[in-house]
Structure formats: structure tokens, C-alpha cells
Design a protein around this motif. Structure first.
Motif, PDB file in Angstrom:
ATOM      1  N   ARG A   1      47.291  62.983  39.259  1.00  0.00           N
ATOM      2  CA  ARG A   1      46.897  63.915  38.060  1.00  0.00           C
ATOM      3  C   ARG A   1      47.908  64.729  36.803  1.00  0.00           C
ATOM      4  O   ARG A   1      48.493  63.703  36.789  1.00  0.00           O
ATOM      5  N   THR A   2      47.255  64.849  35.591  1.00  0.00           N
ATOM      6  CA  THR A   2      47.864  64.599  35.017  1.00  0.00           C
ATOM      7  C   THR A   2      48.245  66.271  34.677  1.00  0.00           C
ATOM      8  O   THR A   2      46.805  66.804  34.560  1.00  0.00           O
ATOM      9  N   PRO A   3      49.410  66.569  33.931  1.00  0.00           N
ATOM     10  CA  PRO A   3      49.113  68.484  32.990  1.00  0.00           C
ATOM     11  C   PRO A   3      48.134  68.553  32.482  1.00  0.00           C
ATOM     12  O   PRO A   3      47.603  67.439  31.513  1.00  0.00           O
ATOM     13  N   PHE A   4      48.288  69.921  32.043  1.00  0.00           N
ATOM     14  CA  PHE A   4      46.747  69.883  30.961  1.00  0.00           C
ATOM     15  C   PHE A   4      47.569  70.036  30.119  1.00  0.00           C
ATOM     16  O   PHE A   4      48.321  70.438  29.386  1.00  0.00           O
ATOM     17  N   ALA A   5      46.489  70.603  28.603  1.00  0.00           N
ATOM     18  CA  ALA A   5      47.617  70.718  27.431  1.00  0.00           C
ATOM     19  C   ALA A   5      47.819  71.486  27.601  1.00  0.00           C
ATOM     20  O   ALA A   5      49.690  71.285  26.291  1.00  0.00           O
ATOM     21  N   THR A   6      47.907  73.101  27.927  1.00  0.00           N
ATOM     22  CA  THR A   6      49.325  74.151  27.666  1.00  0.00           C
ATOM     23  C   THR A   6      50.158  73.423  28.902  1.00  0.00           C
ATOM     24  O   THR A   6      51.303  74.693  27.971  1.00  0.00           O
ATOM     25  N   ASP A   7      50.383  73.067  29.508  1.00  0.00           N
ATOM     26  CA  ASP A   7      51.869  72.132  30.689  1.00  0.00           C
ATOM     27  C   ASP A   7      52.520  71.664  29.299  1.00  0.00           C
ATOM     28  O   ASP A   7      54.098  71.109  29.910  1.00  0.00           O
ATOM     29  N   TYR A   8      52.505  70.975  28.455  1.00  0.00           N
ATOM     30  CA  TYR A   8      52.891  69.525  28.366  1.00  0.00           C
ATOM     31  C   TYR A   8      54.475  70.071  27.207  1.00  0.00           C
ATOM     32  O   TYR A   8      55.247  69.927  26.897  1.00  0.00           O
ATOM     33  N   PRO A   9      54.384  71.608  25.935  1.00  0.00           N
ATOM     34  CA  PRO A   9      55.268  72.314  25.524  1.00  0.00           C
ATOM     35  C   PRO A   9      56.344  72.789  26.833  1.00  0.00           C
ATOM     36  O   PRO A   9      57.852  72.165  26.167  1.00  0.00           O
ATOM     37  N   ILE A  10      55.588  72.906  28.265  1.00  0.00           N
ATOM     38  CA  ILE A  10      56.613  73.781  28.821  1.00  0.00           C
ATOM     39  C   ILE A  10      57.644  72.281  29.617  1.00  0.00           C
ATOM     40  O   ILE A  10      58.863  72.110  30.278  1.00  0.00           O
ATOM     41  N   LEU A  11      57.046  71.318  29.774  1.00  0.00           N
ATOM     42  CA  LEU A  11      57.536  70.206  30.597  1.00  0.00           C
ATOM     43  C   LEU A  11      58.336  69.603  29.784  1.00  0.00           C
ATOM     44  O   LEU A  11      59.212  68.624  30.188  1.00  0.00           O
ATOM     45  N   SER A  12      57.893  68.908  28.299  1.00  0.00           N
ATOM     46  CA  SER A  12      58.814  68.552  27.214  1.00  0.00           C
ATOM     47  C   SER A  12      59.822  69.487  26.669  1.00  0.00           C
ATOM     48  O   SER A  12      60.895  68.020  27.207  1.00  0.00           O
ATOM     49  N   LYS A  13      60.438  70.440  27.151  1.00  0.00           N
ATOM     50  CA  LYS A  13      60.645  71.138  26.423  1.00  0.00           C
ATOM     51  C   LYS A  13      62.110  71.361  28.138  1.00  0.00           C
ATOM     52  O   LYS A  13      63.292  71.149  27.845  1.00  0.00           O
ATOM     53  N   ALA A  14      61.525  70.845  29.141  1.00  0.00           N
ATOM     54  CA  ALA A  14      62.077  71.094  30.458  1.00  0.00           C
ATOM     55  C   ALA A  14      62.841  69.934  30.484  1.00  0.00           C
ATOM     56  O   ALA A  14      64.412  69.900  31.148  1.00  0.00           O
ATOM     57  N   LEU A  15      62.095  68.637  29.910  1.00  0.00           N
ATOM     58  CA  LEU A  15      62.322  67.270  30.250  1.00  0.00           C
ATOM     59  C   LEU A  15      63.522  67.074  28.774  1.00  0.00           C
ATOM     60  O   LEU A  15      63.613  65.851  29.171  1.00  0.00           O
ATOM     61  N   GLN A  16      63.520  67.513  28.088  1.00  0.00           N
ATOM     62  CA  GLN A  16      64.219  67.761  26.729  1.00  0.00           C
ATOM     63  C   GLN A  16      64.010  66.167  26.173  1.00  0.00           C
ATOM     64  O   GLN A  16      64.693  65.878  25.491  1.00  0.00           O
ATOM     65  N   CYS A  17      62.076  66.506  25.544  1.00  0.00           N
ATOM     66  CA  CYS A  17      62.023  64.746  24.718  1.00  0.00           C
ATOM     67  C   CYS A  17      60.413  65.527  24.643  1.00  0.00           C
ATOM     68  O   CYS A  17      59.713  66.890  24.498  1.00  0.00           O
ATOM     69  N   THR A  18      59.646  65.224  23.808  1.00  0.00           N
ATOM     70  CA  THR A  18      58.523  65.925  22.868  1.00  0.00           C
ATOM     71  C   THR A  18      57.943  65.486  23.481  1.00  0.00           C
ATOM     72  O   THR A  18      56.953  64.153  24.419  1.00  0.00           O
ATOM     73  N   CYS A  19      56.433  65.795  23.271  1.00  0.00           N
ATOM     74  CA  CYS A  19      54.761  66.107  24.007  1.00  0.00           C
ATOM     75  C   CYS A  19      54.245  64.028  23.387  1.00  0.00           C
ATOM     76  O   CYS A  19      53.603  63.992  24.499  1.00  0.00           O
ATOM     77  N   ASP A  20      54.891  64.338  22.339  1.00  0.00           N
ATOM     78  CA  ASP A  20      54.233  62.890  22.250  1.00  0.00           C
ATOM     79  C   ASP A  20      54.872  61.733  23.055  1.00  0.00           C
ATOM     80  O   ASP A  20      53.975  61.094  23.462  1.00  0.00           O
ATOM     81  N   TYR A  21      55.873  62.236  23.558  1.00  0.00           N
ATOM     82  CA  TYR A  21      56.496  60.734  23.952  1.00  0.00           C
ATOM     83  C   TYR A  21      55.489  60.807  25.296  1.00  0.00           C
ATOM     84  O   TYR A  21      55.928  59.891  26.034  1.00  0.00           O
TER      85      TYR A  21
END
Length: 126
Positions: free
Chosen positions: A46-66
Motif C-alpha cells: 500500500r502507499t500512503p494517502f496524499a494527506t499522510d505524506y506531510p505527517i510521514l515526512s515530518k516523522a521521518l525527518q525528510c521531504t515529501c518529495d524524497y
């Protein structure tokens, strides 16, 4: 999202786990997602929903683009951080236009999670 992008996102999440010495359980706690959801993201089923990427990138200390495979650089530049802050402010103002949502929509949930993560980071840095 095509199969190649699914694999890139899964690989990037795995790379961030390794870099941050983080477990799936820790990521689940930081993002408010279940361990099953995190496991599905990691194994690429599965892939994250679009709304999950900001939260995920913040938690993983990276960018959504990455995470999406659009950049090979995991961390934000000063310009990206400024753009993210401006975007978040615009989204908050947009959200305030719709009081009937009662703060239940995915955008509001995402904003709350980001605010909680930022608050936790500030506390840890003090």
C-alpha cells in the motif's frame, strides 16, 4: 500510483528507518497510524494517502518529495522549509473558511498531527 512509485516510497521509508534507527511501532506512534498500515507502506503493498505524506515526512525527518522519489535529497533546504510553512498557513486559512467541517476532515487531522509533531520536537530540543 504505479508499481515503481510504490516501491520507491517503500524503499525510502525503509532507508529513513535505518538512518533514524526507528521501528515501525515508533513510526506508528508518531503518525497516529496502525502498525499494520506502517507495515503495508514498508513492504510496498500500500502507499500512503496524499494527506499522510506531510505527517510521514515530518516523522521521518525528510521531504515529501524524497518519499515520492521526486528528489534524491532526503532533508529540506531552507527554501523548502519556508515553502512548507507558507503552504501550511494557506491550508489552515482555507480550512477556517469551512466551520461546518467541525475539524473532522482529513486536512484538519493532518494539520493537528503536524502541530503535535512540531510541539514534541520543540519540547525535545529545549
Amino acid at each position: 500510483m504505479n508499481k515503481q512509485n510504490k516501491n520507491i516510497t517503500a524503499e525510502r521509508i525503509q532507508q529513513r528507518f535505518a538512518t533514524l534507527h526507528m521501528t515501525q511501532r515508533e513510526l506508528a506512534e508518531k503518525t497516529g497510524k496502525t502498525e499494520t498500515t506502517i507495515s503495508r507502506w514498508v513492504n510496498g503493498s500500500r502507499t500512503p494517502f496524499a494527506t499522510d505524506y506531510p505527517i510521514l515526512s515530518k516523522a521521518l525527518q525528510c521531504t515529501c518529495d524524497y518519499l515520492l522519489g521526486l528528489s534524491s535529497i532526503p532533508t529540506k533546504t531552507g527554501i523548502q522549509e519556508a515553502n512548507d510553512k507558507m503552504l501550511l498557513e494557506v491550508l489552515k486559512r482555507e480550512c477556517e473558511k469551512y466551520p461546518l467541517c467541525m475539524k473532522r476532515c482529513e486536512l484538519c487531522k493532518t494539520n493537528r498531527m503536524i502541530e503535535e509533531l512540531e510541539s514534541t520536537e520543540r519540547e525535545e530540543n529545549q
